[in-house]
Design an enzyme around this catalytic site. Structure first.
Site, PDB file in Angstrom:
ATOM      1  N   ASN A 153       0.839  -1.188   0.000  1.00 41.45           N
ATOM      2  CA  ASN A 153       0.000   0.000   0.000  1.00 41.45           C
ATOM      3  C   ASN A 153       0.876   1.239   0.000  1.00 41.45           C
ATOM      4  O   ASN A 153       2.054   1.178   0.343  1.00 41.45           O
ATOM      5  CB  ASN A 153      -1.004   0.007   1.164  1.00 41.45           C
ATOM      6  CG  ASN A 153      -0.432   0.534   2.456  1.00 41.45           C
ATOM      7  OD1 ASN A 153       0.307  -0.174   3.128  1.00 41.45           O
ATOM      8  ND2 ASN A 153      -0.767   1.751   2.807  1.00 41.45           N
ATOM      9  N   CYS A 154       0.300   2.352  -0.435  1.00 42.44           N
ATOM     10  CA  CYS A 154       0.986   3.636  -0.447  1.00 42.44           C
ATOM     11  C   CYS A 154      -0.062   4.706  -0.187  1.00 42.44           C
ATOM     12  O   CYS A 154      -0.991   4.478   0.579  1.00 42.44           O
ATOM     13  CB  CYS A 154       1.748   3.857  -1.762  1.00 42.44           C
ATOM     14  SG  CYS A 154       0.707   3.914  -3.237  1.00 42.44           S
ATOM     15  N   ARG A 155       0.043   5.860  -0.816  1.00 43.54           N
ATOM     16  CA  ARG A 155      -0.961   6.907  -0.623  1.00 43.54           C
ATOM     17  C   ARG A 155      -2.190   6.666  -1.500  1.00 43.54           C
ATOM     18  O   ARG A 155      -3.307   6.671  -1.027  1.00 43.54           O
ATOM     19  CB  ARG A 155      -0.360   8.280  -0.924  1.00 43.54           C
ATOM     20  CG  ARG A 155      -1.345   9.418  -0.740  1.00 43.54           C
ATOM     21  CD  ARG A 155      -0.716  10.766  -1.112  1.00 43.54           C
ATOM     22  NE  ARG A 155      -1.767  11.737  -1.347  1.00 43.54           N
ATOM     23  CZ  ARG A 155      -2.390  11.923  -2.496  1.00 43.54           C
ATOM     24  NH1 ARG A 155      -2.070  11.211  -3.555  1.00 43.54           N
ATOM     25  NH2 ARG A 155      -3.333  12.826  -2.621  1.00 43.54           N
TER      26      ARG A 155
END
Length: 104
Positions: A62-64
């Site tokens: 996951n990231c932004r």
């Protein structure tokens, strides 16, 4: 092939312990708030050899917003980690918009 993990699938996998969530945002982003249980592995110094090797856990990135996760998957593939091909598509934007809890 990239596998897409939904928020509900992620929550279930984290609760069951069947997902290793890898947050590829930078340290300042992670420190500002992350999904409980996530491990930090910033994309700027991402090393696929450092990914967990637990056959009982599915690696999910996951990231932004979900864009850096795709880069991490490609780097992992090039590094020989074919088991690291799933991402939480909406990432933190989706998580926060749903009012899910974060750790700081």
């Amino acid at each position: 092939m990239v596998e897409v993990v939904t928020r509900e699938e992620l929550k279930k996998g984290l609760a069951e312990g069947s997902i290793a969530l890898i947050d590829v945002r930078e340290p300042n982003e992670f420190a500002a708030g992350h999904i409980p249980g996530a491990l930090t592995m910033p994309l700027s110094r991402f090393d696929p050899a450092q990914l967990p090797r637990d056959p009982a856990k599915r690696i999910v990135f996951n990231c932004r917003s979900g864009k850096r996760t795709l880069q991490a998957i490609e780097i992992a593939r090039l590094g020989g980690r074919r088991d690291a091909c799933a991402h939480y598509e909406g990432s933190m934007l989706d998580w926060l918009s749903a009012g899910e809890p974060v750790e700081v």
